[in-house]
Design a protein around this motif. Sequence first.
Motif, mmCIF file in Angstrom:
data_model
loop_
_atom_site.group_PDB
_atom_site.id
_atom_site.type_symbol
_atom_site.label_atom_id
_atom_site.label_comp_id
_atom_site.label_asym_id
_atom_site.label_seq_id
_atom_site.Cartn_x
_atom_site.Cartn_y
_atom_site.Cartn_z
ATOM 1 N N ALA A 172 -15.728 52.629 -0.329
ATOM 2 C CA ALA A 172 -16.744 52.599 -1.427
ATOM 3 C C ALA A 172 -16.371 53.815 -2.446
ATOM 4 C CB ALA A 172 -18.235 52.571 -1.063
ATOM 5 N N SER A 173 -16.245 54.929 -1.808
ATOM 6 C CA SER A 173 -15.970 56.357 -2.743
ATOM 7 C C SER A 173 -15.338 57.077 -1.978
ATOM 8 C CB SER A 173 -17.198 56.650 -3.181
ATOM 9 O OG SER A 173 -18.128 57.167 -2.126
ATOM 10 N N ILE A 174 -14.611 58.043 -2.649
ATOM 11 C CA ILE A 174 -13.923 59.232 -2.261
ATOM 12 C C ILE A 174 -14.595 60.568 -2.773
ATOM 13 C CG2 ILE A 174 -11.804 60.356 -1.514
ATOM 14 C CD1 ILE A 174 -10.495 57.767 -1.898
ATOM 15 N N ASP A 175 -15.250 61.352 -1.951
ATOM 16 C CA ASP A 175 -16.012 62.443 -2.706
ATOM 17 C C ASP A 175 -15.603 63.769 -2.258
ATOM 18 O OD1 ASP A 175 -17.941 60.301 -3.736
ATOM 19 O OD2 ASP A 175 -18.578 60.104 -1.726
ATOM 20 N N THR A 176 -15.536 64.656 -3.204
ATOM 21 C CA THR A 176 -15.709 65.932 -2.979
ATOM 22 C C THR A 176 -16.733 66.876 -3.549
ATOM 23 O OG1 THR A 176 -14.326 66.570 -5.190
ATOM 24 C CG2 THR A 176 -13.096 65.688 -3.264
ATOM 25 N N ILE A 200 -7.093 64.592 5.129
ATOM 26 C CA ILE A 200 -6.289 63.317 4.951
ATOM 27 C C ILE A 200 -4.838 63.877 5.851
ATOM 28 C CG2 ILE A 200 -4.819 61.890 3.984
ATOM 29 C CD1 ILE A 200 -7.006 61.834 1.643
ATOM 30 N N ALA A 201 -4.364 63.143 6.764
ATOM 31 C CA ALA A 201 -3.158 63.761 7.479
ATOM 32 C C ALA A 201 -1.798 63.043 6.782
ATOM 33 C CB ALA A 201 -3.239 63.297 9.054
ATOM 34 N N SER A 202 -2.035 61.834 6.255
ATOM 35 C CA SER A 202 -0.898 61.493 5.694
ATOM 36 C C SER A 202 -1.143 60.321 4.773
ATOM 37 C CB SER A 202 -0.007 61.047 6.613
ATOM 38 O OG SER A 202 -0.269 60.156 7.470
ATOM 39 N N GLY A 203 -0.351 60.003 3.794
ATOM 40 C CA GLY A 203 -0.576 58.682 2.993
ATOM 41 C C GLY A 203 -1.474 58.952 1.760
ATOM 42 N N ILE A 204 -1.870 57.785 1.146
ATOM 43 C CA ILE A 204 -3.027 57.682 0.059
ATOM 44 C C ILE A 204 -4.160 56.884 0.358
ATOM 45 C CG2 ILE A 204 -3.235 57.316 -2.484
ATOM 46 C CD1 ILE A 204 -0.169 58.089 -2.743
ATOM 47 N N PHE A 205 -5.297 57.152 -0.149
ATOM 48 C CA PHE A 205 -6.433 56.360 -0.178
ATOM 49 C C PHE A 205 -7.195 56.167 -1.533
ATOM 50 C CE2 PHE A 205 -5.891 57.999 4.281
ATOM 51 C CZ PHE A 205 -6.277 56.931 5.105
ATOM 52 N N ARG A 206 -7.327 55.062 -1.690
ATOM 53 C CA ARG A 206 -8.232 54.664 -3.090
ATOM 54 C C ARG A 206 -9.404 53.951 -2.839
ATOM 55 N NH1 ARG A 206 -2.921 53.764 -3.934
ATOM 56 N NH2 ARG A 206 -1.598 55.181 -5.321
ATOM 57 N N PRO A 207 -10.464 54.045 -3.631
ATOM 58 C CA PRO A 207 -11.598 53.322 -3.350
ATOM 59 C C PRO A 207 -11.172 51.586 -3.588
ATOM 60 C CG PRO A 207 -12.203 55.021 -4.927
ATOM 61 C CD PRO A 207 -10.731 55.031 -4.619
ATOM 62 N N ALA A 231 -16.386 62.619 -7.237
ATOM 63 C CA ALA A 231 -15.521 61.418 -6.971
ATOM 64 C C ALA A 231 -14.294 61.658 -7.478
ATOM 65 C CB ALA A 231 -16.375 60.216 -7.185
ATOM 66 N N LEU A 232 -13.247 60.865 -6.424
ATOM 67 C CA LEU A 232 -11.875 61.040 -6.985
ATOM 68 C C LEU A 232 -11.471 59.444 -7.083
ATOM 69 C CD1 LEU A 232 -10.380 63.498 -4.352
ATOM 70 C CD2 LEU A 232 -11.229 63.725 -6.926
ATOM 71 N N GLU A 233 -10.555 59.114 -7.998
ATOM 72 C CA GLU A 233 -9.906 57.786 -7.961
ATOM 73 C C GLU A 233 -8.787 57.634 -6.947
ATOM 74 O OE1 GLU A 233 -10.904 55.071 -9.691
ATOM 75 O OE2 GLU A 233 -12.532 56.436 -10.200
ATOM 76 N N GLU A 234 -8.288 58.857 -6.436
ATOM 77 C CA GLU A 234 -7.594 58.611 -5.216
ATOM 78 C C GLU A 234 -7.261 60.029 -4.474
ATOM 79 O OE1 GLU A 234 -3.383 57.596 -6.568
ATOM 80 O OE2 GLU A 234 -2.831 59.749 -7.109
ATOM 81 N N ALA A 235 -7.108 59.721 -3.329
ATOM 82 C CA ALA A 235 -6.767 61.099 -2.338
ATOM 83 C C ALA A 235 -5.835 61.077 -1.559
ATOM 84 C CB ALA A 235 -7.983 61.420 -1.552
ATOM 85 N N PHE A 236 -4.978 62.161 -1.390
ATOM 86 C CA PHE A 236 -3.829 61.989 -0.638
ATOM 87 C C PHE A 236 -3.442 63.225 0.346
ATOM 88 C CE2 PHE A 236 -3.201 63.442 -4.749
ATOM 89 C CZ PHE A 236 -2.663 64.545 -4.884
ATOM 90 N N ALA A 237 -2.790 63.115 1.537
ATOM 91 C CA ALA A 237 -2.406 64.435 2.255
ATOM 92 C C ALA A 237 -1.887 65.711 1.271
ATOM 93 C CB ALA A 237 -1.696 64.277 3.060
ATOM 94 N N PRO A 238 -2.528 66.938 1.672
ATOM 95 C CA PRO A 238 -3.549 67.286 2.721
ATOM 96 C C PRO A 238 -5.010 67.571 2.167
ATOM 97 C CG PRO A 238 -2.236 69.020 2.028
ATOM 98 C CD PRO A 238 -1.958 68.103 1.399
#
Length: 418
Positions: free
Chosen positions: A272-276, A249-256, A280-287
């Motif tokens: 649909a989902s953010i996975d690692t 992620i270059a910038s900002g915040i993403f959520r399902p 799974a994550l409820e939110e992801a942000f830079a970096p």
Amino acid sequence: MQIDKNQLLRFTTAGSVDDGKSTLIGRLLYDSKAIFEDQLEAVSVTSQRKGHDGVDLALFTDGLRDEREQGITIDVAYRYFTTPKRKFIIADTPGHIQYTRNMVTGASTANAALILIDARNGVIEQTKRHAFIASLLQIPHVIVCVNKMDLVDYSEEVYTKIVHQFEEFSSKLYVKDVRFLPISALDGDNVVNRSTNMDWYKGAPLLHTLEELHIGSDLNKIDARFPIQTVLRPQSEAHIDYRGYAGRIASGIFRPGDEITVMPSGFTSTIASIDTMRGALEEAFAPMSVAISLNDDIDISRGDMIVKTNNQPQALQEFDAMLCWLHNDTAKPRVKYTIVHTSNEQKAMIKSVLYKIDINTYDREENQKDLFMNDIARIKIRTTRPLMIDEYRDNRITGSFILIDDATHETVAAGMII
């Protein structure tokens, strides 16, 4: 203000040849007890072999054997150290004018820049060049260290004159915070410990200043930008229908559930989902590096970008940028290069040179066609396909790029989109 002990400060050093950059860093490491015994022993042996009376502090950063033999620093030397208050990464850059490009490399991720000035020489061309680059890269803190005060009898008058010289030309630059310190890196005055030779200086020594600097995040937290590096299609039966788009992620915040647009195609969907690897994550942000899956099957490949539908970057094939030319070979308009912008690589050419910057006066030199090593210019660039860009002042990740020579695969320029 409470300083986070785990907070990392990146700072770069810059100055002319023999201004004492490496000695200053050596003094910082030595007096702050950040030198391992084996390092100290190795440097002591080298110092004796060279005929020095004591420890040559510059050798703590001149890590390459060739550098030591020549007695100069010829590359960016990175060093890491920790104090009870903060962690640090130092980028020691060369002082020779032909290595100005190295400062661009060392300063590109810096929170602060230490610009050294020899008290005997005052402000010179390299001082102005390094200050301009710090301004161009929008480094938030600049600390001007007037070094070798021991060679001018610790004169307050000499120091004040240099401060006025720097302030006079830097008033034309965009630098948020400029501070001045009189120091002697060789003897340690005002580096880690307060100087007894300059009791007229009432400010804090350098290390204390670095420990107390406020570091605001240089990451854009508003504009959500996710450049795609690769598409994940697991072959296991448990994930047979999974399609994830992986990247950093270059910038900002993403959520399902977020409504997103894929650029440059313009197709829309929801997350649909953010996975690692850890789940799974409820939110992801830079970096953070993650994989994002969507609720719709969309044709996405490396170089595309996932953004919020209500907040999109520009998709342009032609735009202006400030360019630092880094290579010995001359840049000419209409010659094709490979441009690397986030995970996007494609062909590009410098359509025109709008003007160069005269480092001595900061005046614009118009009617210029070619770029030579260390030139800084405003150029117009054209790419074969649209790039998803923001201005550098708003987003350092999506607002920057490099140019690569297709024949030699060498990086020839670094650019900031304006």
